[in-house]
Write an enzyme that holds these catalytic residues in place. Structure first.
Site, PDB file in Angstrom:
ATOM      1  N   GLU A 142       0.821  -1.216   0.000  1.00 51.21           N
ATOM      2  CA  GLU A 142       0.000   0.000   0.000  1.00 51.21           C
ATOM      3  C   GLU A 142       0.854   1.264   0.000  1.00 51.21           C
ATOM      4  OE1 GLU A 142      -4.140   0.732   1.952  1.00 51.21           O
ATOM      5  OE2 GLU A 142      -2.605   1.088   3.467  1.00 51.21           O
ATOM      6  N   SER A 146      -0.011  12.010   1.729  1.00 47.22           N
ATOM      7  CA  SER A 146      -0.536  13.130   0.937  1.00 47.22           C
ATOM      8  C   SER A 146       0.405  14.336   0.978  1.00 47.22           C
ATOM      9  CB  SER A 146      -1.904  13.539   1.474  1.00 47.22           C
ATOM     10  OG  SER A 146      -1.781  13.937   2.834  1.00 47.22           O
ATOM     11  N   HIS A 181      -3.767   3.918  -1.081  1.00 49.38           N
ATOM     12  CA  HIS A 181      -4.622   3.973   0.109  1.00 49.38           C
ATOM     13  C   HIS A 181      -5.982   4.616  -0.183  1.00 49.38           C
ATOM     14  CE1 HIS A 181      -6.230   5.535   3.943  1.00 49.38           C
ATOM     15  NE2 HIS A 181      -5.988   4.308   4.296  1.00 49.38           N
ATOM     16  N   HIS A 208      -8.840   2.078  -2.072  1.00 47.74           N
ATOM     17  CA  HIS A 208     -10.080   2.440  -1.371  1.00 47.74           C
ATOM     18  C   HIS A 208     -10.645   3.662  -2.094  1.00 47.74           C
ATOM     19  CE1 HIS A 208      -7.842   0.710   2.271  1.00 47.74           C
ATOM     20  NE2 HIS A 208      -8.933  -0.017   2.192  1.00 47.74           N
ATOM     21  N   GLU A 211     -15.539   5.775   0.260  1.00 53.78           N
ATOM     22  CA  GLU A 211     -16.037   4.880   1.301  1.00 53.78           C
ATOM     23  C   GLU A 211     -17.086   5.589   2.177  1.00 53.78           C
ATOM     24  OE1 GLU A 211     -12.829   3.440   3.694  1.00 53.78           O
ATOM     25  OE2 GLU A 211     -14.098   2.123   4.905  1.00 53.78           O
ATOM     26  N   ASP A 307     -12.523  -7.046   4.523  1.00 55.57           N
ATOM     27  CA  ASP A 307     -11.724  -5.953   5.056  1.00 55.57           C
ATOM     28  C   ASP A 307     -10.980  -6.531   6.276  1.00 55.57           C
ATOM     29  OD1 ASP A 307     -10.716  -3.410   4.917  1.00 55.57           O
ATOM     30  OD2 ASP A 307     -12.629  -2.396   5.060  1.00 55.57           O
TER      31      ASP A 307
END
Ligand code: BEZ
Ligand code: FE2
Length: 404
Positions: A142, A146, A181, A208, A211, A307
């Site tokens: 993963e 940011s 991610h 992802h 969500e 998950d």
């Protein structure tokens, strides 16, 4: 060579009766048992109990093993308080989650028929367990980060993990893969670099996506609960990407998007048009207050996943299927049950680029055997009875070897 006989065999042509399967590490032939015995006179014969059904091994496409020690640490019910609790308890949870804890969960997955799973790995901590478990593991390294200041460093660490997973490909059943991610947590520059790596090496890619409601509000308006979160932990107050920018970044490589509970029809249509697919995690979505993915209207392929135990109460794929029957109450029961069996076998295998997931000649001999308590009275309800009555499989084979 082995020959396995069960009352029913779930094949790409539906359930077949009075047949058997000859297999080595792969499926060699499907025919009447006497025909197979003539062809392979030295084969070991495996006769399953009455009312047994031979399935391809089940596939759980999205699991976070590193959170396997969570029971009551993380806050369920609403996404942002949950995410906050992850930040608060992450170190302790990951610290408690040693190889023994993760291996126990791999075994529990096997007990529910899972011969393959997609491991989403943030740090690479799961690699050793994924090498040791007999299961096939699509190891999703993963990428997260940011903040542009740390992006190069995080990307460097990510690439080291990708290489480490590539190097265990030959000695285990691991295949390397890449996970992004989310749209809020990955800087667009490193996102694009990672997609390019996936494309170059033809690696499965997942992310992802949409969500929670909070994620949507943050990406669209730069507002809502994520604003406080980013100000508190990252000293920033603007999102790094819009919904569209993020989606477009995957245009050139089919991607398995996880959740999509808050996606709108035009976004789902766009994903469908680009050949993408969805991992549906119904219990996780319910426990984190993220809503329901309307699978009755989906026009793209979907798989089912538990998950991690960070947002679930078990990693049993059978528990997950039962939850789906309850949540998606508008779809006729038998139609849905059949769709679900397809989602955790052939659909998942195709999406992850594997040669398992179907009982047909040439496929890997990964099997899950379910035994019903009494004779099924109607063939059209086999999938439903399988889901409703099975807490555990009776036997489990991976690449022709029996593990349960
Ligand atoms: C980030 O790096 O931006 C990030 C990491 C974890 C959760 C959310 C955001
Ligand atoms: Fe996840």
């Amino acid at each position: 060579m082995k020959i396995i006989q069960a009352d029913y065999i779930y094949t790409p042509n539906g359930y077949i009766h009075h047949q058997a399967v000859a297999f080595s590490d792969k499926i060699e032939e499907i025919a009447k048992v006497d025909t197979l015995k003539d062809t392979y006179p030295d084969a070991e014969i495996i006769q399953m109990q009455d009312h047994s059904i031979l399935y391809p091994g089940f596939i759980n496409t999205h699991v976070h093993l590193e959170f396997s020690s969570n029971k009551t640490s993380l806050k369920y019910g609403d996404f942002m308080p949950w995410l906050d609790s992850v930040i608060q308890h992450r170190e302790a949870l990951v610290g408690e989650c040693d190889n023994a804890v993760m291996m126990q969960q791999c075994q529990k997955m096997m007990a529910s028929g899972v011969t393959t799973f997609g491991a989403i790995s943030s740090f690479g901590n799961e690699l050793e367990v994924c090498e040791k478990t007999p299961q096939r593991v699509v190891f999703f390294n993963e990428l997260i980060g940011s903040n542009a200041m740390y992006a190069d460093m995080l990307y460097g660490d990510f690439m080291e993990r990708v290489k480490a997973s590539m190097s265990c490909e030959k000695s285990s059943r691991i295949s390397p893969a890449i996970a992004i991610h989310s749209p809020y947590s990955v800087h667009p520059i490193i996102l694009q670099k990672a997609v390019t790596v996936a494309k170059q090496h033809q690696l499965p890619l997942s992310a992802h996506f949409l969500e929670s409601k909070a994620e949507r509000i943050w990406l669209e308006e730069g507002k809502g609960a994520f604003k406080g979160f980013f100000e508190k932990y990252f000293n920033t107050s603007t999102p790094v990407s819009t919904i569209q920018e993020f989606m477009y970044a995957f245009d050139t490589h089919p991607t398995h998007f996880t959740h999509c509970t808050q996606a709108k029809q035009d976004e789902l249509d766009y994903l469908a048009q680009k050949g993408h697919s969805i991992a549906h995690c119904p219990r996780s979505n319910r426990y984190l207050g993220c809503g329901r993915l309307p699978i009755e209207n989906l026009n793209l392929p979907y798989t089912i996943a538990t998950d991690g135990l960070s947002s679930n109460d078990s990693l049993s794929i059978l528990d997950e299927l039962r939850a789906i029957l309850m949540m998606h109450h508008d779809i006729p029961m038998n139609t849905l049950a059949l769709q679900l069996i397809d989602a955790i076998t052939s659909k998942a295998s195709d999406i992850l680029g594997l040669n398992c997931g179907r009982i047909e000649v040439g496929r890997l001999a990964d099997f899950a055997i379910i035994t019903l308590d009494e004779k099924p009275k109607r063939e059209e309800e086999l999938a439903l009875w399988t889901i409703l009555h099975s807490k555990k499989v009776t036997q489990l084979y991976i690449e022709g070897e029996r593990y349960l």
